[in-house]
Scaffold this motif. Structure first.
Motif, mmCIF file in Angstrom:
data_model
loop_
_atom_site.group_PDB
_atom_site.id
_atom_site.type_symbol
_atom_site.label_atom_id
_atom_site.label_comp_id
_atom_site.label_asym_id
_atom_site.label_seq_id
_atom_site.Cartn_x
_atom_site.Cartn_y
_atom_site.Cartn_z
ATOM 1 N N ILE A 68 0.867 -1.184 0.000
ATOM 2 C CA ILE A 68 0.000 0.000 0.000
ATOM 3 C C ILE A 68 0.894 1.220 0.000
ATOM 4 O O ILE A 68 1.752 1.372 0.876
ATOM 5 N N ASP A 69 0.686 2.102 -0.971
ATOM 6 C CA ASP A 69 1.492 3.312 -1.093
ATOM 7 C C ASP A 69 0.582 4.527 -0.923
ATOM 8 O O ASP A 69 -0.365 4.720 -1.690
ATOM 9 N N LEU A 70 0.857 5.325 0.117
ATOM 10 C CA LEU A 70 0.100 6.549 0.365
ATOM 11 C C LEU A 70 0.808 7.696 -0.345
ATOM 12 O O LEU A 70 1.945 8.038 -0.022
ATOM 13 N N LYS A 71 0.125 8.300 -1.299
ATOM 14 C CA LYS A 71 0.738 9.266 -2.194
ATOM 15 C C LYS A 71 0.224 10.679 -1.938
ATOM 16 O O LYS A 71 -0.654 10.894 -1.089
ATOM 17 N N SER A 72 0.763 11.622 -2.703
ATOM 18 C CA SER A 72 0.318 13.010 -2.611
ATOM 19 C C SER A 72 -1.191 13.087 -2.816
ATOM 20 O O SER A 72 -1.746 12.441 -3.713
ATOM 21 N N GLY A 73 -1.844 13.861 -1.977
ATOM 22 C CA GLY A 73 -3.303 13.963 -2.005
ATOM 23 C C GLY A 73 -3.971 13.145 -0.928
ATOM 24 O O GLY A 73 -5.141 13.354 -0.615
ATOM 25 N N ALA A 74 -3.229 12.206 -0.329
ATOM 26 C CA ALA A 74 -3.801 11.366 0.726
ATOM 27 C C ALA A 74 -3.672 12.058 2.079
ATOM 28 O O ALA A 74 -2.619 12.581 2.430
ATOM 29 N N HIS A 75 -4.737 12.082 2.822
ATOM 30 C CA HIS A 75 -4.746 12.416 4.243
ATOM 31 C C HIS A 75 -6.058 11.913 4.809
ATOM 32 O O HIS A 75 -6.985 11.585 4.063
ATOM 33 N N ASP A 76 -6.141 11.782 6.102
ATOM 34 C CA ASP A 76 -7.337 11.205 6.736
ATOM 35 C C ASP A 76 -7.677 9.874 6.065
ATOM 36 O O ASP A 76 -8.760 9.668 5.534
ATOM 37 N N VAL A 77 -6.702 8.965 6.126
ATOM 38 C CA VAL A 77 -6.819 7.648 5.498
ATOM 39 C C VAL A 77 -6.798 6.587 6.589
ATOM 40 O O VAL A 77 -5.995 6.650 7.521
ATOM 41 N N VAL A 78 -7.680 5.608 6.465
ATOM 42 C CA VAL A 78 -7.755 4.489 7.404
ATOM 43 C C VAL A 78 -7.411 3.206 6.653
ATOM 44 O O VAL A 78 -8.066 2.867 5.656
ATOM 45 N N ILE A 79 -6.382 2.495 7.122
ATOM 46 C CA ILE A 79 -5.989 1.196 6.571
ATOM 47 C C ILE A 79 -6.268 0.174 7.656
ATOM 48 O O ILE A 79 -5.569 0.139 8.673
ATOM 49 N N GLU A 80 -7.291 -0.648 7.482
ATOM 50 C CA GLU A 80 -7.681 -1.517 8.604
ATOM 51 C C GLU A 80 -8.104 -2.905 8.151
ATOM 52 O O GLU A 80 -8.729 -3.096 7.109
ATOM 53 N N GLY A 81 -7.726 -3.875 8.965
ATOM 54 C CA GLY A 81 -8.215 -5.240 8.812
ATOM 55 C C GLY A 81 -7.749 -5.945 7.565
ATOM 56 O O GLY A 81 -8.422 -6.860 7.087
ATOM 57 N N ASN A 82 -6.585 -5.564 7.023
ATOM 58 C CA ASN A 82 -6.063 -6.202 5.824
ATOM 59 C C ASN A 82 -5.012 -7.255 6.177
ATOM 60 O O ASN A 82 -4.413 -7.208 7.250
ATOM 61 N N ASP A 83 -4.803 -8.190 5.252
ATOM 62 C CA ASP A 83 -3.754 -9.199 5.376
ATOM 63 C C ASP A 83 -2.751 -8.956 4.254
ATOM 64 O O ASP A 83 -3.104 -9.018 3.075
ATOM 65 N N ILE A 84 -1.487 -8.661 4.612
ATOM 66 C CA ILE A 84 -0.507 -8.203 3.636
ATOM 67 C C ILE A 84 0.741 -9.071 3.735
ATOM 68 O O ILE A 84 1.322 -9.225 4.820
ATOM 69 N N SER A 85 1.201 -9.599 2.601
ATOM 70 C CA SER A 85 2.390 -10.461 2.602
ATOM 71 C C SER A 85 3.053 -10.450 1.228
ATOM 72 O O SER A 85 2.480 -9.995 0.240
ATOM 73 N N GLY A 86 4.271 -10.972 1.189
ATOM 74 C CA GLY A 86 4.940 -11.272 -0.071
ATOM 75 C C GLY A 86 5.325 -10.092 -0.932
ATOM 76 O O GLY A 86 5.410 -10.230 -2.150
ATOM 77 N N TRP A 87 5.589 -8.930 -0.329
ATOM 78 C CA TRP A 87 5.987 -7.759 -1.104
ATOM 79 C C TRP A 87 7.508 -7.617 -1.086
ATOM 80 O O TRP A 87 8.194 -8.221 -0.272
ATOM 81 N N GLY A 88 8.033 -6.761 -1.970
ATOM 82 C CA GLY A 88 9.430 -6.353 -1.876
ATOM 83 C C GLY A 88 10.314 -6.816 -3.016
ATOM 84 O O GLY A 88 10.096 -7.855 -3.635
ATOM 85 N N ARG A 89 11.363 -6.008 -3.259
ATOM 86 C CA ARG A 89 12.313 -6.249 -4.340
ATOM 87 C C ARG A 89 13.602 -6.896 -3.830
ATOM 88 O O ARG A 89 13.972 -6.734 -2.671
ATOM 89 N N PHE A 90 14.282 -7.589 -4.731
ATOM 90 C CA PHE A 90 15.570 -8.212 -4.429
ATOM 91 C C PHE A 90 16.667 -7.149 -4.419
ATOM 92 O O PHE A 90 16.750 -6.311 -5.322
ATOM 93 N N ARG A 91 17.534 -7.184 -3.396
ATOM 94 C CA ARG A 91 18.655 -6.247 -3.298
ATOM 95 C C ARG A 91 19.992 -6.922 -3.547
ATOM 96 O O ARG A 91 20.797 -6.440 -4.339
ATOM 97 N N ALA A 92 20.242 -8.010 -2.867
ATOM 98 C CA ALA A 92 21.548 -8.670 -2.969
ATOM 99 C C ALA A 92 21.459 -10.058 -2.363
ATOM 100 O O ALA A 92 20.566 -10.353 -1.557
ATOM 101 N N SER A 93 22.404 -10.890 -2.720
ATOM 102 C CA SER A 93 22.539 -12.203 -2.101
ATOM 103 C C SER A 93 23.619 -12.129 -1.035
ATOM 104 O O SER A 93 24.671 -11.531 -1.234
ATOM 105 N N GLY A 94 23.338 -12.737 0.095
ATOM 106 C CA GLY A 94 24.312 -12.820 1.170
ATOM 107 C C GLY A 94 24.173 -14.173 1.812
ATOM 108 O O GLY A 94 24.159 -15.198 1.134
#
Length: 529
Positions: A172-198
Motif C-alpha cells: 500500500i502506497d500513500l501518495k500526494s493527495g492522501a490524508h485522513d486515510v484508514v488502513i484496517e483489517g487487511n492481510d498483507i504479505s509477499g511484497w518487496g524487491r531483491f537487493r543482494a545475495s548474502g
C-alpha cells in the motif's frame, strides 16, 4: 477548540487522537524545571484530575505535554498554569471518534484480482469512501508484475479487509493527495524487491507493507488491526553490517498526527525478517518519524533485525505504549528525540537478537530502549514509564534471550533529558548496564527495578531496587501471555511512584508494565483498551 468558561484560552492549543491529547502553551515567564501544571476532566465531571506537568522547552519558551489513556469521542476540559499558581489558560478538545462517517462504500469483487487498485476518489470530513473486500473475500495478488497492490492519492478513504500479495515494492502506497486515510483489517504479505545475495536473499531497504514517501501533507493516517507478515525477501543481520531491507510500516517525511495500533507485524523465518518493524529514515532531524502528535500502541512486532519501533527525529508529543516486541535487534529506538516530549510506557520486550550467524551466548543483544541524543539537532524530553523486559531461556544457552541493556544512549549519542520511572530493566547479564547514562546530562532515573549495572549519574536510582531477577506471579512473565504481574510482596510490588494520569488508577503502583489486579494485556488484531 475552545476555552473553559471563566478562563481564557490564552494561547493554549490541543491536538487530539483517539486516546491522547497533545498540549501546547507559551507561559508568560519561565516556569523552571517544574514545567507547567496541567489539570483536566471530562466535560460534565465535577472534579479535575492532575496530569504529568508539561515540559518547558527553553529552545522556544514553550510548555508541551500530553494527556494519555483517554476515552475516544469524548470532550475534555484542560487548564494550564505556572507551578504553584492558579491556572491561567484553558482549552477544550474532543478525542477522535472510533466511528467514521461513511458517504459511499465500494465493494470489490470476490476472488483474486491481478490488477492493482488505484484510489483517486475520496470523501470529505462528513463522509469517507470505503473500499472493502467482498463478504466472500477479495485478494489482490499482482504476482510481482506491479509495484503496488493499492495506491491512495485521495483524502477521507478507508481500505478495509483486503488480502494483498505479491507487490513488487510496497503493498500500500500513500501518495500526494492522501490524508485522513484508514488502513484496517487487511492481510498483507509477499511484497518487496531483491537487493543482494548474502547469507540469504536481501530485500531493498524500506520496501514496506504500508509506505509513505515524502508526502508532508499526510496527516491523520490510521493503520489498525492489519496482519502484516512474511515479506518476499529479508533484511541482513548485524553479522555483516547495519541491517537494511523490508519494513512493516515505513513513513519518510510524511507529516504527523497519525495512529498505528493493534497491528501484527511478523515473519516466520529469520531469512525474511524486517529491517525495522515500524519506522522511517530521517532520524537526526527535528521532523523524522513519527514526527508529531502520533500514537503507536497495542502492536505485535516480531522478527526484526534492527529496531522493533524506530521513533527517531522530532518526537513532539509522540506516545508509544502497550506494544509487544519479540525477536528484534533493539526494542524501541528514539535516537534522537530532538523536540519532544516523547512518552514510552507499558511496553513489553521478550527476545533480543542481533547476530543470527552467531551462537546465542555469543550474540551482542540490543537494548530495550536505544535512547541517544545529538544536542546539535535538539534535546527534547523523553519519559519512560512502566515498561517490562523479559528474559526467556532456551536449552543450550547459558544466558537469557532478552535485552542486553535497558535504557541507554548509543555510540557518541548519550542519554540526556530523560525521566525513567517504574520500569523493569531485566538484562541478560548482571554485568551489563540496565541503565547507561552520563553525569551532567539532565537525566532523572529512579524507582526502577533492575538487575544490571548503572553507569554514572550521581543519585541515580536512589529509590530503585536491584534484584537478581524480577519475581513474576504464577503464569506471568512468559512471552505474549499478556500476564506480567509481580508476585505479591516481591521487589517492585506496590512500591512504584505515583505518576498522575499514568497510574493514578492504582492504589499502590507496581513497577513494570502490568499492574496487579488488572486484566491481561492484549496485543495485535484482537487488542483492546
Amino acid at each position: 477548540m475552545t476555552g473553559i468558561a471563566g478562563l481564557p484560552i490564552n494561547g493554549a492549543r490541543a491536538v487530539p487522537t483517539f486516546q491522547s491529547i497533545g498540549l501546547y502553551w507559551t507561559p508568560p515567564s519561565n516556569p523552571g524545571s517544574d514545567g507547567c501544571s496541567v489539570i483536566f476532566r471530562k466535560t460534565g465531571d465535577a472534579s479535575f484530575r492532575q496530569g504529568v506537568n508539561m515540559w518547558y522547552d527553553p529552545a522556544n519558551a514553550e510548555c508541551r505535554g500530553s494527556l494519555v489513556q483517554l476515552d475516544p469521542g469524548t470532550t475534555y476540559e484542560v487548564q494550564i498554569g505556572l507551578p504553584g499558581q492558579a491556572p491561567s489558560a484553558s482549552v477544550s478538545a474532543t478525542t477522535w471518534s472510533e466511528q467514521f462517517p461513511v458517504a459511499q462504500t465500494i465493494t470489490l469483487p470476490a476472488g483474486t484480482l491481478s490488477q492493482p487498485l488505484a484510489i483517486t476518489q475520496g470523501g470529505t470530513p462528513n463522509g469517507y469512501v470505503v473500499y472493502q473486500a467482498d463478504a466472500a473475500g477479495t485478494t489482490i495478488d499482482v504476482q510481482n508484475a506491479y509495484r503496488n497492490n493499492v495506491t491512495v492519492s485521495a483524502p477521507y478513504v478507508i481500505v478495509r479487509g483486503l488480502t494483498l500479495k505479491g507487490a513488487q515494492a510496497d503493498a500500500i502506497d500513500l501518495k500526494s493527495g492522501a490524508h485522513d486515510v484508514v488502513i484496517e483489517g487487511n492481510d498483507i504479505s509477499g511484497w518487496g524487491r531483491f537487493r543482494a545475495s548474502g547469507s540469504w536473499d536481501y530485500g531493498v531497504d524500506y520496501d514496506a507493507a504500508v509506505r509513505c514517501e515524502a508526502v508532508s501533507t499526510l496527516e491523520r493516517a490510521i493503520i489498525q488491526r492489519n496482519r502484516i507478515h512474511d515479506p518476499r525477501y529479508g533484511a541482513n543481520s548485524w553479522d555483516s553490517q547495519h541491517p537494511a531491507g523490508p519494513q512493516g510500516i515505513s513513513f519518510n517525511y510524511c507529516g504527523g498526527n497519525h495512529v498505528m495500533r493493534y497491528n501484527e507485524i511478523t515473519s516466520a523465518d529469520y531469512k525474511h525478517f524486517y529491517n525495522d518493524g515500524i519506522g522511517g529514515s530521517d532520524n537526526y532531524t527535528t521532523t523524522g518519524f513519527p514526527n508529531y502528535d502520533t500514537d503507536i500502541y497495542g502492536n505485535v512486532i516480531q522478527g526484526v533485525m534492527d529496531d522493533g519501533i524506530e521513533a527517531e527525529g522530532g518526537n513532539r508529543n509522540v506516545r508509544i505504549w502497550g506494544n509487544y516486541l519479540d525477536q528484534t535487534g533493539t526494542g524501541i529506538a528514539s535516537t534522537v528525540a530532538s523536540v519532544g516530549p516523547l512518552y514510552i510506557f507499558r511496553n513489553v520486550y521478550n527476545r533480543s537478537r542481533m547476530r543470527y550467524l552467531s551462537a546465542l551466548d555469543a550474540d551482542d543483544r540490543g537494548p530495550f530502549f536505544k535512547s541517544g541524543t545529538d544536542t546539535s539537532v535538539g534535546n527534547g524530553r523523553r519519559y519512560v514509564f512502566h515498561n517490562t523486559s523479559l528474559q526467556p531461556t532456551q536449552s543450550g544457552a547459558s544466558y537469557g534471550l532478552g535485552a542486553g541493556g535497558g535504557l541507554q544512549g548509543t555510540g557518541s549519542n548519550p542519554l540526556t533529558n530523560t525521566v525513567s520511572r517504574n520500569n523493569i530493566y531485566n538484562v541478560w547479564k548482571s554485568g551489563w548496564p540496565s541503565i547507561d547514562q552520563r553525569s551532567g546530562f539532565g537525566n532523572d532515573v529512579d524507582y526502577d527495578l533492575y538487575n544490571g549495572g548503572i553507569t554514572a549519574g550521581t543519585g541515580a536510582e536512589s529509590n530503585g531496587v536491584k534484584v537478581t531477577a524480577p519475581s513474576f506471579a504464577s503464569g506471568s512473565g512468559v512471552g505474549m501471555s499478556g500476564l506480567y504481574q509481580l508476585v505479591p510482596g516481591s521487589a517492585g510490588y506496590g512500591t512504584g511512584v505515583r505518576l498522575p494520569n499514568f497510574n493514578d488508577d492504582a492504589s499502590a503502583p507496581d513497577m513494570g508494565a502490568h499492574q496487579a489486579g488488572k486484566p491481561a494485556m492484549t496485543f495485535g488484531v484482537n487488542g483492546s483498551r
